[in-house]
Scaffold this motif. Structure first.
Motif, PDB file in Angstrom:
ATOM      1  N   LEU A   1       0.914  -1.082  -0.142  1.00 23.41           N
ATOM      2  CA  LEU A   1       0.048  -0.048  -0.022  1.00 23.41           C
ATOM      3  C   LEU A   1       0.899   1.090   0.040  1.00 23.41           C
ATOM      4  CD1 LEU A   1      -2.819  -0.980   2.429  1.00 23.41           C
ATOM      5  CD2 LEU A   1      -2.988  -0.699  -0.023  1.00 23.41           C
TER       6      LEU A   1
ATOM      7  N   LEU B   1       2.253   1.630  -3.590  1.00 18.80           N
ATOM      8  CA  LEU B   1       1.274   2.052  -4.621  1.00 18.80           C
ATOM      9  C   LEU B   1       0.846   3.556  -4.332  1.00 18.80           C
ATOM     10  CD1 LEU B   1      -0.665  -1.186  -5.317  1.00 18.80           C
ATOM     11  CD2 LEU B   1       1.205  -0.236  -6.601  1.00 18.80           C
ATOM     12  N   GLN B   2       0.841   3.784  -3.141  1.00 18.16           N
ATOM     13  CA  GLN B   2       0.382   5.414  -2.889  1.00 18.16           C
ATOM     14  C   GLN B   2       1.520   6.174  -3.442  1.00 18.16           C
ATOM     15  OE1 GLN B   2      -1.915   6.323   1.109  1.00 18.16           O
ATOM     16  NE2 GLN B   2      -0.486   4.420   1.378  1.00 18.16           N
ATOM     17  N   THR B   3       2.621   5.754  -3.186  1.00 17.75           N
ATOM     18  CA  THR B   3       3.820   6.781  -3.720  1.00 17.75           C
ATOM     19  C   THR B   3       3.713   6.558  -5.043  1.00 17.75           C
ATOM     20  OG1 THR B   3       4.992   6.020  -1.572  1.00 17.75           O
ATOM     21  CG2 THR B   3       6.125   6.887  -3.477  1.00 17.75           C
TER      22      THR B   3
ATOM     23  N   ALA C   1       2.017   4.438  -8.265  1.00 15.39           N
ATOM     24  CA  ALA C   1       1.020   3.548  -8.618  1.00 15.39           C
ATOM     25  C   ALA C   1       1.500   2.927 -10.274  1.00 15.39           C
ATOM     26  CB  ALA C   1      -0.445   3.980  -8.999  1.00 15.39           C
TER      27      ALA C   1
ATOM     28  N   TYR D   1      -7.126   4.655  -8.687  1.00 19.84           N
ATOM     29  CA  TYR D   1      -5.895   5.330  -8.935  1.00 19.84           C
ATOM     30  C   TYR D   1      -6.059   6.469  -9.952  1.00 19.84           C
ATOM     31  CZ  TYR D   1      -4.190   0.543  -8.206  1.00 19.84           C
ATOM     32  OH  TYR D   1      -4.033  -0.681  -7.509  1.00 19.84           O
ATOM     33  N   HIS D   2      -4.992   7.463  -9.575  1.00 17.44           N
ATOM     34  CA  HIS D   2      -5.236   8.729 -10.222  1.00 17.44           C
ATOM     35  C   HIS D   2      -3.675   9.319 -10.704  1.00 17.44           C
ATOM     36  CE1 HIS D   2      -9.417   8.952  -8.541  1.00 17.44           C
ATOM     37  NE2 HIS D   2      -8.899   8.349  -7.464  1.00 17.44           N
TER      38      HIS D   2
ATOM     39  N   GLN E   1      -1.657  12.710 -10.997  1.00 18.64           N
ATOM     40  CA  GLN E   1      -1.587  13.910 -10.389  1.00 18.64           C
ATOM     41  C   GLN E   1      -0.774  14.837 -11.241  1.00 18.64           C
ATOM     42  OE1 GLN E   1       1.081  14.522  -7.032  1.00 18.64           O
ATOM     43  NE2 GLN E   1      -0.040  16.325  -6.303  1.00 18.64           N
TER      44      GLN E   1
ATOM     45  N   LYS F   1       3.900  20.688   1.805  1.00 18.81           N
ATOM     46  CA  LYS F   1       3.647  19.405   2.014  1.00 18.81           C
ATOM     47  C   LYS F   1       2.363  18.982   1.380  1.00 18.81           C
ATOM     48  CE  LYS F   1       4.471  15.505   5.149  1.00 18.81           C
ATOM     49  NZ  LYS F   1       4.647  15.116   6.657  1.00 18.81           N
ATOM     50  N   GLU F   2       2.404  17.949   0.524  1.00 20.17           N
ATOM     51  CA  GLU F   2       1.128  17.622   0.128  1.00 20.17           C
ATOM     52  C   GLU F   2       1.386  16.008  -0.065  1.00 20.17           C
ATOM     53  OE1 GLU F   2      -0.069  19.968  -3.301  1.00 20.17           O
ATOM     54  OE2 GLU F   2      -2.073  19.198  -2.856  1.00 20.17           O
ATOM     55  N   SER F   3       1.421  15.151   0.944  1.00 20.80           N
ATOM     56  CA  SER F   3       1.767  13.683   0.706  1.00 20.80           C
ATOM     57  C   SER F   3       0.631  12.926   0.312  1.00 20.80           C
ATOM     58  CB  SER F   3       2.165  13.248   2.031  1.00 20.80           C
ATOM     59  OG  SER F   3       2.437  11.708   1.965  1.00 20.80           O
ATOM     60  N   LYS F   4       0.683  11.950  -0.639  1.00 20.64           N
ATOM     61  CA  LYS F   4      -0.483  11.111  -1.099  1.00 20.64           C
ATOM     62  C   LYS F   4      -0.318   9.606  -0.231  1.00 20.64           C
ATOM     63  CE  LYS F   4      -1.586  14.150  -3.900  1.00 20.64           C
ATOM     64  NZ  LYS F   4      -2.789  14.706  -3.822  1.00 20.64           N
TER      65      LYS F   4
ATOM     66  N   LEU G   1      -0.607   7.743   3.092  1.00 23.04           N
ATOM     67  CA  LEU G   1      -1.465   7.851   4.454  1.00 23.04           C
ATOM     68  C   LEU G   1      -0.383   6.881   5.683  1.00 23.04           C
ATOM     69  CD1 LEU G   1      -4.927   7.032   3.509  1.00 23.04           C
ATOM     70  CD2 LEU G   1      -3.958   9.072   4.178  1.00 23.04           C
ATOM     71  N   PRO G   2      -0.276   7.496   6.736  1.00 19.96           N
ATOM     72  CA  PRO G   2       0.383   6.668   7.650  1.00 19.96           C
ATOM     73  C   PRO G   2      -0.424   5.462   8.020  1.00 19.96           C
ATOM     74  CG  PRO G   2      -0.363   8.751   8.589  1.00 19.96           C
ATOM     75  CD  PRO G   2      -0.794   8.605   7.316  1.00 19.96           C
TER      76      PRO G   2
END
Lengths: 156, 156
Positions: free
Chosen positions: B14, B17-19, B21, B55-56, B58, B148-151, B153-154
């Motif tokens: 996860l 894939l967040q970082t 995709a 999935y998007h 950016q 900061k605009e992190s995609k 999630l922790p």
DNA sequence: ACAGCCTCCAAATAAAATTCGGATATTGGT
DNA sequence: ACCAATATCCGAATTTTATTTGGAGGCTGT
């Protein structure tokens, strides 16, 4: 180089890829009315020119155990460059802060913060965010529900 | 079904894939230390179980001509269900509003709004958002810069 | 009209995803 | 501790997809 100007087809490509990044090139080519080769060429050009920055998976926050999202307005102890820089550096170290914007209006910064639940959020605020030296005060807005969260920019 | 519990490998998948995709299944399998077959199986399970929602792509907002982003706190004329519903329906019709959250604290809603520039933003507010019947007042916070605009999630 | 450049297409090739059969671990019940 | 049921894994074959290639229009500026 024509990499700067977007035609109608480019806009369509961008709209589709913002909505669904996993579409196959063949399917994308159908939707925009071109054959696969020039379609791929356009996508690559959008990527290398930096118009498309990256691709990300979007998760269901509830399902991964992150039920609370908040916006936090932060006021700093001063407005010197040094204060802002230290604050931003501290923010970068906290993964629960997923956005940090410098804003106009009351407060200096607006953060978007994720937590497992309200009590985790409380701990996070007390032990991490309010502990940042440069933070003078914070005001939290808890998201009760989200009615719209579009990943598609309205390209002018 | 084990689709509900995430093990350490799932979390890694996860995060990756967040970082990014667009990573290939082969590369992903290397990074998590499995062979391609079970790697793909895990990804598919995360998708069908709804943990991965979508999935998007950016985009670079500046590069597509969208230089202004704001947060708008909105106060409605009342708090009846009907008022909120009408407001939300109006919001859905405005593509420049890319987020709409119901929040606690001063104001009832927080919007994230995109525009080409300040003057486009002004027009948008005057002619679209402040024209929504249920809107009593708005207060805008313009984003000066985003740190900061992190995609990612922790995941707890 | 034509040289240069851009965009396009169809078809061949390369790379990647996906499927399959079976081996190996894990879990839960007795 | 044992066994059966279940889940997870791997390597290799197959299918799907991306990518490359060569060349055919078409637009622009001279």
């Amino acid at each position: 180089m024509s990499g700067t100007k977007l035609d109608q087809i480019d806009r369509k490509v961008l709209e589709i890829l913002q909505t669904n990044a996993k579409i196959t090139n063949a399917q994308l080519s159908k939707e925009i009315g071109l054959s696969p080769a020039p379609t791929l060429e356009r996508v690559k050009k959008l990527e290398t020119s930096g118009i498309i920055q990256s691709y990300h998976a979007q998760l269901n926050r509830e399902r991964v155990g992150l039920g609370v999202t908040t916006f936090v307005q932060v006021t700093l102890v001063g407005h010197k460059k040094q204060v802002t820089e230290s604050f931003v550096n501290a923010v970068r170290e906290i993964p629960e802060i997923i956005e940090c914007h410098h804003i106009t209006g009351s407060g200096d910064f607006l953060l978007k913060v994720i937590a497992r639940d309200i009590s985790s959020y409380q701990v996070l605020m007390l032990e991490k965010i309010n502990e940042i030296e440069e933070v003078a005060s914070t005001q939290t807005m808890v998201i009760l529900s989200t009615f719209k969260e579009s990943k598609v920019l309205p390209i002018p």
